[in-house]
Design a protein around this motif. Structure first.
Motif, short mmCIF file in Angstrom:
data_model
loop_
_atom_site.label_atom_id
_atom_site.label_comp_id
_atom_site.label_asym_id
_atom_site.label_seq_id
_atom_site.Cartn_x
_atom_site.Cartn_y
_atom_site.Cartn_z
N SER A 96 0.85 -1.18 0.00
CA SER A 96 0.00 0.00 0.00
C SER A 96 0.88 1.24 0.00
N ALA A 97 0.37 2.26 -0.62
CA ALA A 97 1.11 3.52 -0.66
C ALA A 97 0.99 4.22 0.69
N TRP A 98 1.97 5.04 0.98
CA TRP A 98 1.91 5.83 2.21
C TRP A 98 0.80 6.85 2.09
N LYS A 99 0.02 6.96 3.12
CA LYS A 99 -1.01 7.96 3.15
C LYS A 99 -0.45 9.22 3.81
N ILE A 100 -1.01 10.35 3.46
CA ILE A 100 -0.53 11.62 4.00
C ILE A 100 -0.60 11.61 5.53
N SER A 101 -1.65 11.02 6.08
CA SER A 101 -1.78 10.99 7.53
C SER A 101 -0.67 10.17 8.17
N GLN A 102 -0.23 9.11 7.50
CA GLN A 102 0.87 8.32 8.02
C GLN A 102 2.17 9.11 7.99
N ILE A 103 2.39 9.87 6.93
CA ILE A 103 3.61 10.65 6.82
C ILE A 103 3.60 11.77 7.85
N GLU A 104 2.46 12.41 8.05
CA GLU A 104 2.39 13.51 9.00
C GLU A 104 2.54 13.02 10.43
N SER A 105 2.18 11.77 10.68
CA SER A 105 2.27 11.27 12.05
C SER A 105 3.70 10.91 12.44
N LEU A 106 4.58 10.76 11.46
CA LEU A 106 5.96 10.46 11.77
C LEU A 106 6.64 11.68 12.36
N GLU A 107 7.48 11.45 13.34
CA GLU A 107 8.23 12.56 13.92
C GLU A 107 9.33 12.96 12.96
N THR A 108 9.44 14.24 12.72
CA THR A 108 10.43 14.69 11.75
C THR A 108 11.81 14.76 12.39
N ASN A 109 12.78 14.21 11.71
CA ASN A 109 14.16 14.28 12.15
C ASN A 109 14.89 15.40 11.44
N LEU A 110 14.35 15.86 10.33
CA LEU A 110 14.96 16.90 9.54
C LEU A 110 14.52 18.26 10.06
N LYS A 111 15.47 19.04 10.52
CA LYS A 111 15.20 20.41 10.93
C LYS A 111 16.18 21.29 10.19
N VAL A 112 15.65 22.17 9.36
CA VAL A 112 16.48 23.06 8.56
C VAL A 112 16.48 24.43 9.23
N ASP A 113 17.66 24.99 9.40
CA ASP A 113 17.79 26.29 10.03
C ASP A 113 17.51 27.39 9.02
N LEU A 114 16.54 28.24 9.35
CA LEU A 114 16.17 29.33 8.44
C LEU A 114 17.27 30.37 8.29
N ASN A 115 18.06 30.55 9.31
CA ASN A 115 19.05 31.63 9.29
C ASN A 115 20.38 31.24 8.65
N TYR A 116 20.69 29.97 8.54
CA TYR A 116 22.00 29.58 8.04
C TYR A 116 21.98 28.60 6.86
N SER A 117 20.83 28.06 6.52
CA SER A 117 20.76 27.05 5.47
C SER A 117 20.78 27.68 4.08
N PRO A 118 21.52 27.08 3.14
CA PRO A 118 21.47 27.56 1.76
C PRO A 118 20.16 27.12 1.08
N ALA A 119 19.95 27.62 -0.12
CA ALA A 119 18.69 27.35 -0.83
C ALA A 119 18.49 25.86 -1.09
N ASP A 120 19.56 25.13 -1.44
CA ASP A 120 19.37 23.71 -1.74
C ASP A 120 18.99 22.91 -0.50
N SER A 121 19.39 23.34 0.67
CA SER A 121 18.95 22.67 1.90
C SER A 121 17.50 23.00 2.22
N LEU A 122 17.10 24.22 1.94
CA LEU A 122 15.70 24.59 2.18
C LEU A 122 14.76 23.84 1.25
N GLU A 123 15.24 23.46 0.07
CA GLU A 123 14.41 22.70 -0.86
C GLU A 123 14.09 21.30 -0.36
N LEU A 124 14.83 20.81 0.63
CA LEU A 124 14.54 19.49 1.20
C LEU A 124 13.26 19.48 2.02
N VAL A 125 12.82 20.64 2.43
CA VAL A 125 11.58 20.75 3.21
C VAL A 125 10.40 20.48 2.29
#
Length: 122
Positions: free
Chosen positions: A43-72
């Motif tokens: 079965s495909a991942w449902k949006i609710s399943q993806i949203e329920s996962l705890e995010t490990n990716l935290k991108v810093d708004l003040n220091y991240s370059p554009a290509d890192s922000l695109e990962l969000v």
């Protein structure tokens, strides 16, 4: 009696064995494809399943370059570049919520991307 195919007894036995093997292989494939159910259907991942996962990716708004922000998720190259331009023009973001000042990011978009962002001040 005039036979069209004149096979010896050994050749006839070999043909019968080969025919049985072909029939058995075809039967197995048919039964496997149409009657045997997989233990757990894919079965495909449902949006609710993806949203329920705890995010490990935290991108810093003040220091991240554009290509890192695109990962969000929901931030493409255009919004990422707008964030970089805003940061260059107005300085660092005091909080994650202040990203709504960037053109194209409203409250709905903030709600989607907030779990993936952080702000660190020196």
């Amino acid at each position: 009696m005039n036979r069209f195919f004149d096979f010896s007894r050994e050749q006839m036995r070999t043909l019968v064995v080969l025919a049985v093997i072909v029939v058995m292989a075809g039967s197995y494939k048919f039964i496997r494809d149409y009657y045997i159910k997989p233990l757990r259907p894919a079965s495909a991942w449902k949006i609710s399943q993806i949203e329920s996962l705890e995010t490990n990716l935290k991108v810093d708004l003040n220091y991240s370059p554009a290509d890192s922000l695109e990962l969000v998720p929901s931030l493409g190259p255009i919004l990422s570049q707008r964030i970089i331009d805003y940061r260059a023009q107005y300085g660092k973001f005091p909080a994650v919520d202040s990203i709504v000042n960037v053109l194209g990011i409203g409250e709905a978009k903030l709600k989607q991307i907030k779990p993936y962002l952080k702000v660190t001040m020196p």
